[in-house]
Design a protein around this motif. Structure first.
Motif, PDB file in Angstrom:
ATOM      1  N   LEU A 221       0.836  -1.206   0.000  1.00  0.00           N
ATOM      2  CA  LEU A 221       0.000   0.000   0.000  1.00  0.00           C
ATOM      3  C   LEU A 221       0.865   1.248   0.000  1.00  0.00           C
ATOM      4  O   LEU A 221       0.613   2.187  -0.768  1.00  0.00           O
ATOM      5  N   LEU A 222       1.908   1.276   0.826  1.00  0.00           N
ATOM      6  CA  LEU A 222       2.787   2.441   0.874  1.00  0.00           C
ATOM      7  C   LEU A 222       3.482   2.656  -0.475  1.00  0.00           C
ATOM      8  O   LEU A 222       3.612   3.792  -0.932  1.00  0.00           O
ATOM      9  N   GLU A 223       3.894   1.592  -1.117  1.00  0.00           N
ATOM     10  CA  GLU A 223       4.522   1.729  -2.440  1.00  0.00           C
ATOM     11  C   GLU A 223       3.538   2.303  -3.449  1.00  0.00           C
ATOM     12  O   GLU A 223       3.908   3.130  -4.286  1.00  0.00           O
ATOM     13  N   TRP A 224       2.288   1.893  -3.380  1.00  0.00           N
ATOM     14  CA  TRP A 224       1.257   2.448  -4.267  1.00  0.00           C
ATOM     15  C   TRP A 224       1.065   3.940  -3.975  1.00  0.00           C
ATOM     16  O   TRP A 224       0.989   4.753  -4.900  1.00  0.00           O
ATOM     17  N   ILE A 225       1.005   4.293  -2.700  1.00  0.00           N
ATOM     18  CA  ILE A 225       0.832   5.705  -2.314  1.00  0.00           C
ATOM     19  C   ILE A 225       1.972   6.545  -2.886  1.00  0.00           C
ATOM     20  O   ILE A 225       1.744   7.637  -3.410  1.00  0.00           O
ATOM     21  N   LYS A 226       3.184   6.045  -2.813  1.00  0.00           N
ATOM     22  CA  LYS A 226       4.348   6.772  -3.330  1.00  0.00           C
ATOM     23  C   LYS A 226       4.247   7.015  -4.839  1.00  0.00           C
ATOM     24  O   LYS A 226       4.827   7.979  -5.342  1.00  0.00           O
ATOM     25  N   ARG A 227       3.516   6.163  -5.552  1.00  0.00           N
ATOM     26  CA  ARG A 227       3.366   6.335  -7.007  1.00  0.00           C
ATOM     27  C   ARG A 227       2.248   7.321  -7.367  1.00  0.00           C
ATOM     28  O   ARG A 227       2.077   7.653  -8.533  1.00  0.00           O
ATOM     29  N   THR A 228       1.498   7.773  -6.372  1.00  0.00           N
ATOM     30  CA  THR A 228       0.444   8.765  -6.611  1.00  0.00           C
ATOM     31  C   THR A 228       0.981  10.150  -6.250  1.00  0.00           C
ATOM     32  O   THR A 228       2.140  10.298  -5.878  1.00  0.00           O
ATOM     33  N   ASP A 229       0.105  11.140  -6.288  1.00  0.00           N
ATOM     34  CA  ASP A 229       0.484  12.502  -5.884  1.00  0.00           C
ATOM     35  C   ASP A 229       0.179  12.779  -4.412  1.00  0.00           C
ATOM     36  O   ASP A 229       0.157  13.923  -3.985  1.00  0.00           O
ATOM     37  N   PHE A 230      -0.042  11.732  -3.617  1.00  0.00           N
ATOM     38  CA  PHE A 230      -0.422  11.899  -2.210  1.00  0.00           C
ATOM     39  C   PHE A 230       0.501  12.845  -1.454  1.00  0.00           C
ATOM     40  O   PHE A 230       0.057  13.666  -0.658  1.00  0.00           O
ATOM     41  N   PHE A 231       1.798  12.748  -1.691  1.00  0.00           N
ATOM     42  CA  PHE A 231       2.766  13.535  -0.926  1.00  0.00           C
ATOM     43  C   PHE A 231       2.936  14.965  -1.439  1.00  0.00           C
ATOM     44  O   PHE A 231       3.597  15.772  -0.788  1.00  0.00           O
ATOM     45  N   THR A 232       2.357  15.290  -2.567  1.00  0.00           N
ATOM     46  CA  THR A 232       2.435  16.666  -3.088  1.00  0.00           C
ATOM     47  C   THR A 232       1.066  17.330  -3.192  1.00  0.00           C
ATOM     48  O   THR A 232       0.985  18.551  -3.309  1.00  0.00           O
ATOM     49  N   ALA A 233       0.002  16.564  -3.136  1.00  0.00           N
ATOM     50  CA  ALA A 233      -1.354  17.090  -3.321  1.00  0.00           C
ATOM     51  C   ALA A 233      -1.787  17.979  -2.156  1.00  0.00           C
ATOM     52  O   ALA A 233      -1.309  17.826  -1.028  1.00  0.00           O
ATOM     53  N   PRO A 234      -2.743  18.890  -2.403  1.00  0.00           N
ATOM     54  CA  PRO A 234      -3.335  19.671  -1.322  1.00  0.00           C
ATOM     55  C   PRO A 234      -4.351  18.820  -0.564  1.00  0.00           C
ATOM     56  O   PRO A 234      -4.753  17.754  -1.046  1.00  0.00           O
ATOM     57  N   ALA A 235      -4.786  19.294   0.594  1.00  0.00           N
ATOM     58  CA  ALA A 235      -5.845  18.610   1.339  1.00  0.00           C
ATOM     59  C   ALA A 235      -7.221  19.131   0.944  1.00  0.00           C
ATOM     60  O   ALA A 235      -8.229  18.483   1.210  1.00  0.00           O
ATOM     61  N   SER A 236      -7.267  20.312   0.319  1.00  0.00           N
ATOM     62  CA  SER A 236      -8.541  20.889  -0.124  1.00  0.00           C
ATOM     63  C   SER A 236      -8.253  21.901  -1.227  1.00  0.00           C
ATOM     64  O   SER A 236      -7.091  22.210  -1.494  1.00  0.00           O
ATOM     65  N   THR A 237      -9.302  22.421  -1.822  1.00  0.00           N
ATOM     66  CA  THR A 237      -9.113  23.402  -2.890  1.00  0.00           C
ATOM     67  C   THR A 237      -8.895  24.803  -2.367  1.00  0.00           C
ATOM     68  O   THR A 237      -8.226  25.603  -2.998  1.00  0.00           O
ATOM     69  N   ARG A 238      -9.459  25.123  -1.199  1.00  0.00           N
ATOM     70  CA  ARG A 238      -9.285  26.484  -0.694  1.00  0.00           C
ATOM     71  C   ARG A 238      -9.432  26.625   0.820  1.00  0.00           C
ATOM     72  O   ARG A 238      -9.376  27.722   1.349  1.00  0.00           O
ATOM     73  N   TYR A 239      -9.606  25.555   1.510  1.00  0.00           N
ATOM     74  CA  TYR A 239      -9.782  25.649   2.957  1.00  0.00           C
ATOM     75  C   TYR A 239      -8.497  25.219   3.658  1.00  0.00           C
ATOM     76  O   TYR A 239      -7.481  25.845   3.490  1.00  0.00           O
ATOM     77  N   HIS A 240      -8.531  24.168   4.421  1.00  0.00           N
ATOM     78  CA  HIS A 240      -7.344  23.755   5.169  1.00  0.00           C
ATOM     79  C   HIS A 240      -6.309  23.097   4.262  1.00  0.00           C
ATOM     80  O   HIS A 240      -6.631  22.329   3.382  1.00  0.00           O
ATOM     81  N   CYS A 241      -5.055  23.446   4.493  1.00  0.00           N
ATOM     82  CA  CYS A 241      -3.925  22.848   3.781  1.00  0.00           C
ATOM     83  C   CYS A 241      -4.129  22.823   2.267  1.00  0.00           C
ATOM     84  O   CYS A 241      -3.824  21.842   1.605  1.00  0.00           O
ATOM     85  N   ALA A 242      -4.624  23.929   1.731  1.00  0.00           N
ATOM     86  CA  ALA A 242      -4.830  24.055   0.284  1.00  0.00           C
ATOM     87  C   ALA A 242      -3.526  24.527  -0.352  1.00  0.00           C
ATOM     88  O   ALA A 242      -3.440  25.611  -0.917  1.00  0.00           O
ATOM     89  N   CYS A 243      -2.505  23.692  -0.213  1.00  0.00           N
ATOM     90  CA  CYS A 243      -1.166  24.033  -0.684  1.00  0.00           C
ATOM     91  C   CYS A 243      -0.437  22.744  -1.044  1.00  0.00           C
ATOM     92  O   CYS A 243      -0.884  21.648  -0.700  1.00  0.00           O
ATOM     93  N   GLU A 244       0.671  22.906  -1.728  1.00  0.00           N
ATOM     94  CA  GLU A 244       1.470  21.738  -2.054  1.00  0.00           C
ATOM     95  C   GLU A 244       1.877  21.035  -0.759  1.00  0.00           C
ATOM     96  O   GLU A 244       2.232  21.683   0.228  1.00  0.00           O
ATOM     97  N   HIS A 245       1.778  19.730  -0.738  1.00  0.00           N
ATOM     98  CA  HIS A 245       2.061  18.872   0.425  1.00  0.00           C
ATOM     99  C   HIS A 245       0.968  18.958   1.497  1.00  0.00           C
ATOM    100  O   HIS A 245       1.130  18.405   2.583  1.00  0.00           O
ATOM    101  N   GLY A 246      -0.128  19.645   1.211  1.00  0.00           N
ATOM    102  CA  GLY A 246      -1.189  19.830   2.204  1.00  0.00           C
ATOM    103  C   GLY A 246      -1.835  18.538   2.664  1.00  0.00           C
ATOM    104  O   GLY A 246      -2.188  18.401   3.837  1.00  0.00           O
ATOM    105  N   LEU A 247      -1.997  17.580   1.766  1.00  0.00           N
ATOM    106  CA  LEU A 247      -2.647  16.323   2.135  1.00  0.00           C
ATOM    107  C   LEU A 247      -1.831  15.536   3.150  1.00  0.00           C
ATOM    108  O   LEU A 247      -2.358  15.060   4.156  1.00  0.00           O
TER     109      LEU A 247
END
Length: 192
Positions: A23-49
């Motif tokens: 599962l962790l290897e799959w996560i690393k192949r996605t944008d999980f570590f660079t994606a925001p957590a939201s579009t404009r509320y909390h952590c709406a920034c790179e690495h926000g998620l």
């Protein structure tokens, strides 16, 4: 230590279940570590998620962990993976915004949603996790209902889940506190 390294350290320290490495290897192949957590509320920034996921883990452990009744593995799974559904969910777009100082229109970046697998929120995270690693019933219920009334409006079902699975209540409370209290003011690509 970067926020990604913190996530991976917490994950590897506490999650030992069969399928966790895959599962962790799959996560690393996605944008999980660079994606925001939201579009404009909390952590709406790179690495926000990943920032939000680590924040929820820290809040959940700090406020709600009882070593006599709780499992640190379950806390790590629920907190770190509750928003897995947001991997491959956002894209950076641009739009024109009027500069208040100059009066000129400028192209600015913002996050938009591009959901390629519209399957709900909590249930999508459960589905994605279970493709690689089995969840306990209380973990699946906690992740499914972590949004409380902000997600599915079926109060009777939410109440039953919260009544049966204290882990679900603890995840919901940690998610709320992280989102609305601890992460306030995190920078956004497209603050309005």
């Amino acid at each position: 230590m970067t926020i990604q390294e913190q996530f991976i350290e917490i994950y590897n320290t506490h999650i030992k279940r069969q399928g966790a490495e895959e599962l962790l290897e799959w996560i690393k192949r996605t944008d999980f570590f660079t994606a925001p957590a939201s579009t404009r509320y909390h952590c709406a920034c790179e690495h926000g998620l990943v920032m939000h996921s680590v924040s929820v883990f820290n809040t959940m452990v700090e406020k709600h962990f009882d070593p006599e009744t709780d499992s640190m593995e379950s806390f790590a799974i629920c907190a770190l993976l509750h928003d897995l559904c947001k991997a491959q969910f956002y894209k950076i777009s641009s739009r024109n915004v009027k500069n208040e100082k100059t009066g000129q229109w400028e192209k600015v970046p913002y996050y938009s949603i591009e959901d390629q697998f519209p399957y709900g929120h909590g249930e999508k995270s459960v589905f994605l996790i279970e493709r690689k690693m089995r969840l306990k019933i209380e973990e699946a219920a906690a992740i499914r209902w972590h949004m409380g009334e902000f997600g599915d409006k079926n109060s009777n079902t939410i109440s039953q889940a919260y009544d049966r699975y204290p882990l679900a209540v603890k995840l919901h409370l940690a998610d709320l506190e992280s989102t609305f209290l601890r992460e306030k003011g995190t920078s956004a690509v497209n603050k309005q």
